[in-house]
Motif scaffolding. Structure first.
Motif, PDB file in Angstrom:
ATOM      1  N   HIS B  75      39.789  45.448  44.852  1.00  0.00           N
ATOM      2  CA  HIS B  75      40.401  45.435  43.536  1.00  0.00           C
ATOM      3  C   HIS B  75      39.516  46.158  42.526  1.00  0.00           C
ATOM      4  O   HIS B  75      39.981  46.964  41.727  1.00  0.00           O
ATOM      5  CB  HIS B  75      40.633  43.991  43.111  1.00  0.00           C
ATOM      6  N   GLN B  76      38.214  45.857  42.571  1.00  0.00           N
ATOM      7  CA  GLN B  76      37.288  46.489  41.630  1.00  0.00           C
ATOM      8  C   GLN B  76      37.255  47.996  41.821  1.00  0.00           C
ATOM      9  O   GLN B  76      37.143  48.751  40.868  1.00  0.00           O
ATOM     10  CB  GLN B  76      35.875  45.927  41.820  1.00  0.00           C
ATOM     11  N   ILE B  77      37.357  48.443  43.070  1.00  0.00           N
ATOM     12  CA  ILE B  77      37.242  49.875  43.343  1.00  0.00           C
ATOM     13  C   ILE B  77      38.560  50.601  43.079  1.00  0.00           C
ATOM     14  O   ILE B  77      38.594  51.633  42.421  1.00  0.00           O
ATOM     15  CB  ILE B  77      36.809  50.112  44.805  1.00  0.00           C
ATOM     16  N   LEU B  78      39.642  50.027  43.596  1.00  0.00           N
ATOM     17  CA  LEU B  78      40.916  50.742  43.576  1.00  0.00           C
ATOM     18  C   LEU B  78      41.641  50.650  42.246  1.00  0.00           C
ATOM     19  O   LEU B  78      42.366  51.569  41.868  1.00  0.00           O
ATOM     20  CB  LEU B  78      41.833  50.213  44.692  1.00  0.00           C
ATOM     21  N   CYS B  79      41.502  49.540  41.561  1.00  0.00           N
ATOM     22  CA  CYS B  79      42.257  49.388  40.316  1.00  0.00           C
ATOM     23  C   CYS B  79      41.303  49.096  39.170  1.00  0.00           C
ATOM     24  O   CYS B  79      41.233  47.955  38.701  1.00  0.00           O
ATOM     25  CB  CYS B  79      43.268  48.255  40.429  1.00  0.00           C
ATOM     26  N   PRO B  80      40.536  50.080  38.723  1.00  0.00           N
ATOM     27  CA  PRO B  80      39.558  49.806  37.665  1.00  0.00           C
ATOM     28  C   PRO B  80      40.211  49.477  36.325  1.00  0.00           C
ATOM     29  O   PRO B  80      39.621  48.791  35.492  1.00  0.00           O
ATOM     30  CB  PRO B  80      38.742  51.100  37.589  1.00  0.00           C
ATOM     31  N   ASP B  81      41.435  49.958  36.090  1.00  0.00           N
ATOM     32  CA  ASP B  81      42.041  49.712  34.780  1.00  0.00           C
ATOM     33  C   ASP B  81      43.041  48.569  34.800  1.00  0.00           C
ATOM     34  O   ASP B  81      43.976  48.522  34.014  1.00  0.00           O
ATOM     35  CB  ASP B  81      42.682  50.999  34.230  1.00  0.00           C
ATOM     36  N   TRP B  82      42.884  47.646  35.703  1.00  0.00           N
ATOM     37  CA  TRP B  82      43.723  46.447  35.758  1.00  0.00           C
ATOM     38  C   TRP B  82      43.146  45.447  34.769  1.00  0.00           C
ATOM     39  O   TRP B  82      41.954  45.148  34.791  1.00  0.00           O
ATOM     40  CB  TRP B  82      43.663  45.886  37.175  1.00  0.00           C
ATOM     41  N   THR B  83      43.971  44.961  33.835  1.00  0.00           N
ATOM     42  CA  THR B  83      43.402  44.144  32.766  1.00  0.00           C
ATOM     43  C   THR B  83      43.546  42.645  32.999  1.00  0.00           C
ATOM     44  O   THR B  83      42.751  41.862  32.489  1.00  0.00           O
ATOM     45  CB  THR B  83      44.074  44.488  31.423  1.00  0.00           C
ATOM     46  N   GLU B  84      44.547  42.240  33.765  1.00  0.00           N
ATOM     47  CA  GLU B  84      44.772  40.802  33.914  1.00  0.00           C
ATOM     48  C   GLU B  84      43.647  40.158  34.700  1.00  0.00           C
ATOM     49  O   GLU B  84      43.009  40.802  35.534  1.00  0.00           O
ATOM     50  CB  GLU B  84      46.094  40.548  34.645  1.00  0.00           C
ATOM     51  N   ALA B  85      43.446  38.877  34.446  1.00  0.00           N
ATOM     52  CA  ALA B  85      42.415  38.159  35.186  1.00  0.00           C
ATOM     53  C   ALA B  85      42.862  37.982  36.630  1.00  0.00           C
ATOM     54  O   ALA B  85      44.053  37.870  36.907  1.00  0.00           O
ATOM     55  CB  ALA B  85      42.174  36.800  34.549  1.00  0.00           C
ATOM     56  N   ILE B  86      41.887  37.957  37.550  1.00  0.00           N
ATOM     57  CA  ILE B  86      42.249  37.796  38.958  1.00  0.00           C
ATOM     58  C   ILE B  86      42.632  36.353  39.258  1.00  0.00           C
ATOM     59  O   ILE B  86      43.627  36.072  39.910  1.00  0.00           O
ATOM     60  CB  ILE B  86      41.081  38.230  39.860  1.00  0.00           C
ATOM     61  N   ARG B  87      41.830  35.421  38.749  1.00  0.00           N
ATOM     62  CA  ARG B  87      42.134  34.014  38.962  1.00  0.00           C
ATOM     63  C   ARG B  87      42.959  33.498  37.809  1.00  0.00           C
ATOM     64  O   ARG B  87      42.461  33.237  36.730  1.00  0.00           O
ATOM     65  CB  ARG B  87      40.840  33.217  39.056  1.00  0.00           C
ATOM     66  N   GLN B  88      44.258  33.384  38.037  1.00  0.00           N
ATOM     67  CA  GLN B  88      45.111  32.844  36.991  1.00  0.00           C
ATOM     68  C   GLN B  88      45.497  31.442  37.393  1.00  0.00           C
ATOM     69  O   GLN B  88      46.389  31.260  38.216  1.00  0.00           O
ATOM     70  CB  GLN B  88      46.369  33.696  36.832  1.00  0.00           C
ATOM     71  N   GLY B  89      44.834  30.465  36.805  1.00  0.00           N
ATOM     72  CA  GLY B  89      45.150  29.085  37.154  1.00  0.00           C
ATOM     73  C   GLY B  89      44.998  28.875  38.641  1.00  0.00           C
ATOM     74  O   GLY B  89      43.909  28.982  39.180  1.00  0.00           O
ATOM     75  N   ASN B  90      46.127  28.614  39.301  1.00  0.00           N
ATOM     76  CA  ASN B  90      46.060  28.329  40.725  1.00  0.00           C
ATOM     77  C   ASN B  90      46.291  29.551  41.593  1.00  0.00           C
ATOM     78  O   ASN B  90      46.474  29.436  42.796  1.00  0.00           O
ATOM     79  CB  ASN B  90      47.101  27.266  41.088  1.00  0.00           C
ATOM     80  N   ASP B  91      46.344  30.736  40.992  1.00  0.00           N
ATOM     81  CA  ASP B  91      46.658  31.930  41.771  1.00  0.00           C
ATOM     82  C   ASP B  91      45.468  32.846  41.864  1.00  0.00           C
ATOM     83  O   ASP B  91      44.617  32.889  40.982  1.00  0.00           O
ATOM     84  CB  ASP B  91      47.816  32.696  41.129  1.00  0.00           C
ATOM     85  N   PHE B  92      45.458  33.586  42.965  1.00  0.00           N
ATOM     86  CA  PHE B  92      44.453  34.611  43.144  1.00  0.00           C
ATOM     87  C   PHE B  92      45.215  35.929  43.190  1.00  0.00           C
ATOM     88  O   PHE B  92      45.885  36.230  44.172  1.00  0.00           O
ATOM     89  CB  PHE B  92      43.699  34.374  44.448  1.00  0.00           C
ATOM     90  N   ARG B  93      45.193  36.702  42.082  1.00  0.00           N
ATOM     91  CA  ARG B  93      46.041  37.898  41.993  1.00  0.00           C
ATOM     92  C   ARG B  93      45.200  39.151  41.921  1.00  0.00           C
ATOM     93  O   ARG B  93      44.410  39.329  41.015  1.00  0.00           O
ATOM     94  CB  ARG B  93      46.884  37.836  40.720  1.00  0.00           C
ATOM     95  N   VAL B  94      45.381  40.027  42.889  1.00  0.00           N
ATOM     96  CA  VAL B  94      44.772  41.343  42.799  1.00  0.00           C
ATOM     97  C   VAL B  94      45.913  42.347  42.727  1.00  0.00           C
ATOM     98  O   VAL B  94      47.065  42.012  42.989  1.00  0.00           O
ATOM     99  CB  VAL B  94      43.871  41.644  44.006  1.00  0.00           C
ATOM    100  N   CYS B  95      45.581  43.592  42.358  1.00  0.00           N
ATOM    101  CA  CYS B  95      46.648  44.578  42.241  1.00  0.00           C
ATOM    102  C   CYS B  95      47.204  44.881  43.628  1.00  0.00           C
ATOM    103  O   CYS B  95      46.516  44.717  44.634  1.00  0.00           O
ATOM    104  CB  CYS B  95      46.126  45.846  41.570  1.00  0.00           C
ATOM    105  N   PRO B  96      48.457  45.312  43.710  1.00  0.00           N
ATOM    106  CA  PRO B  96      49.107  45.486  45.019  1.00  0.00           C
ATOM    107  C   PRO B  96      48.347  46.425  45.946  1.00  0.00           C
ATOM    108  O   PRO B  96      48.349  46.223  47.169  1.00  0.00           O
ATOM    109  CB  PRO B  96      50.477  46.075  44.670  1.00  0.00           C
ATOM    110  N   ALA B  97      47.692  47.417  45.383  1.00  0.00           N
ATOM    111  CA  ALA B  97      46.992  48.383  46.240  1.00  0.00           C
ATOM    112  C   ALA B  97      45.776  47.758  46.913  1.00  0.00           C
ATOM    113  O   ALA B  97      45.300  48.255  47.933  1.00  0.00           O
ATOM    114  CB  ALA B  97      46.562  49.591  45.425  1.00  0.00           C
TER     115      ALA B  97
END
Lengths: 267, 262
Positions: B75-97
């Motif tokens: 996530h850090q490498i592929l989607c540097p301009d992703w602004t949302e937090a990765i840990r949203q409450g009970n979810d672990f969200r990374v960008c689709p790529a």
């Protein structure tokens, strides 16, 4: 809810006292510590009872294995082979389905519950492992001590209870300490095998797994279990160390066997 | 069909994990006797984590931790301009790529990925055990031998590879064979890691089948399936015991240990 209230509500949740519903979302650290700690009651229950009952059974099996009569030796050998040679995990599953069959046939229905059924499996398992330890200890009792007993005119039962058995316990104790620790660790497998957790009354790992599944975050719940287990392992080492001291109280200080942690890991 | 594949899965796991864990263990043991302090601490603490904590916790922990760690790094490498937090409450969200494996990947990739995380997890846990054994074995090589090597002008590295490593195996063997037995007995835990192994299939196939849903209706056969598994494991450990016995005999030729005699 303050932390004290949480403890009141969930402290004994694992044995069915307190709040019925588990927390659903927004878990606080306090909730996780309390619930996992309450699950620990079952781990302790399984470990203590299995060790206490298994100790006597193990002694009997070890004696059987060292007996000269084949009708005693063979069953003991088989018992040890089966329980040491197969994974505890599979033993739990197999036992559960056997108990289920028995229940359907109308016999011993209470064995399908984890409290009784899993305890029985753990007793048999630890008996097999400890029997191997005790057997090894029985064989390594110094010959001189037995001869001395002979010279004093002791025979049979007296010689066994006064000389052979105490010495063998002394020799076996360090290894038996490890067995106790790893039996304690093995209790975490109970609710991951066939045995169901009735009304979500599970052990420490059951609750940790519940939290990790709900939050999809393994970095909080599992370290908490690990913390609890490290503490309790230290307690076990302490208690067994005291017994070891008492067993060896007649020996000079430097000759006493130290308990070395030699983990046997998984069974 | 799945059941037979799952036996192969277990064997493949053993075949891959054993050398990998040995490698991890070798690294850990070497680090633990290193002269660089941070490296030594790293090795020692790696060995120490296996004590006091039930290993099943490691199994449950590492599988998710590895998965999330990899996804986070991608996530850090592929989607540097992703602004949302990765840990949203009970979810672990990374960008689709950054998803692992990609959601478009075919089914077998998912299965291989699951298997690979399981292998790495086993290797980490058993690597720590193996490190413990190898560390002990390295200590057991007589110090005089190492000093002699030094006196002959060998460097530390040469001493390590030419004297210490060839000699330590015989001391490590009892521990390693014990470990192999334990590894065999740990394979059913694959089931907990979400791999469709023999325990999974025994549960699936053994459960009662209705005439309406299956060609072969039968009652609850799980008892027999698990009995079969028990026998399989018993046989497996028995064979391993015999093989290891022979290896020990072979390796202890010409060594000054008790096993060498007769």
């Amino acid at each position: 809810m303050s932390c004290l209230e949480t403890i009141q509500a969930y402290g004994l949740r694992s044995i069915g006292i307190g709040e019925r519903l588990l927390p659903k979302a927004d878990f606080t650290l306090c909730q996780q510590f309390t619930l996992i700690g309450s699950g620990l009651i079952w781990n302790i229950y399984f470990a203590v009872l299995a060790l206490m009952i298994g100790f006597f059974l193990a002694n009997a099996v070890a004696l059987g294995k060292s007996a000269r009569a084949p009708w005693l030796r063979r069953p003991a050998n088989w018992f040890i082979l089966v329980f040491r040679g197969s994974p505890l995990f599979i033993q739990f599953f197999l036992a559960y389905f056997i108990f289920l069959r028995l229940k359907q046939a109308g016999a011993l229905p209470w064995l399908t519950s984890a409290q009784a059924g899993a305890l029985l499996v753990l007793v048999l398992n630890t008996a097999a492992y400890s029997a191997e330890i005790f057997y090894g200890a029985l064989r390594s009792v110094p010959k001189g001590e037995v001869e001395a007993a002979d010279a004093y005119g002791m025979t049979g039962w007296t010689r066994f209870t006064r000389v052979i058995w105490p010495t063998s316990m002394r020799l076996a104790w360090p290894a038996y300490t490890n067995e106790a620790i790893f039996l304690f660790h093995a209790t975490t497998l109970v609710f991951f095998s066939g045995f169901p957790a009735w009304q979500q009354r599970g052990d420490a790992l059951y609750y940790a797994n519940y939290f990790a599944d709900k939050t999809f975050n393994p970095f909080v719940a599992y370290p908490i279990v690990a913390f609890y287990f490290i503490c309790l392992t230290l307690v076990i080492t302490g208690i067994f160390g005291l017994v070891n001291k008492r067993l060896n109280r007649h020996l000079p200080q430097e000759k006493r066997a130290r308990i070395k942690l030699r983990p046997q890991y998984i069974r | 069909m799945g059941l037979y594949w799952s036996f192969l899965t277990v064997l493949a796991l053993l075949a891959i994990t054993a050398p990998t864990a040995l490698l991890f263990g070798f690294g850990g043991a070497t680090a633990a006797r290193s002269h660089v302090a941070p490296l030594r601490w790293l090795g020692k603490s790696y060995i120490a984590i296996v004590r006091g904590v039930p290993d099943i916790i490691f199994f449950l922990f590492f599988v998710i931790a590895i998965d999330q760690g990899l996804e986070w790094a991608r996530h850090q490498i592929l989607c540097p301009d992703w602004t949302e937090a990765i840990r949203q409450g009970n979810d672990f969200r990374v960008c689709p790529a950054a998803k692992l494996p990609l959601s478009t990947a075919p089914q077998w990739v998912h299965e291989v990925y699951g298997f690979a995380t399981a292998v790495v997890t086993f290797a980490i846990v058993f690597g720590a055990f193996a490190a413990n054994v190898l560390y002990g074995a390295m200590q057991a090589v007589p110090l005089g031998q190492l000093e002699t090597a030094g006196a002959y002008g060998m460097s530390r590295r040469q001493t390590f590879w030419r004297v210490l490593v060839p000699q330590m195996w015989i001391y490590a063997l009892p521990g390693l064979s014990n470990l192999w037995m334990i590894l065999i007995k740990a394979t059913p835990l694959l089931f907990l890691l979400g791999v469709e192994d023999i325990v999974y299939w025994a549960r699936e196939l053994g459960g009662s089948k209705m005439a309406r849903f299956s060609d072969y209706p039968h009652g609850d056969w799980r008892l027999w399936y698990f009995l079969g598994l028990l026998v399989f494991y018993l046989g497996f450990t028995k064979i391993s015991e015999a093989v290891l016995e022979r290896i020990t005999k072979r390796l202890s030729r010409g060594q000054a240990t008790i096993g060498a005699g007769t």
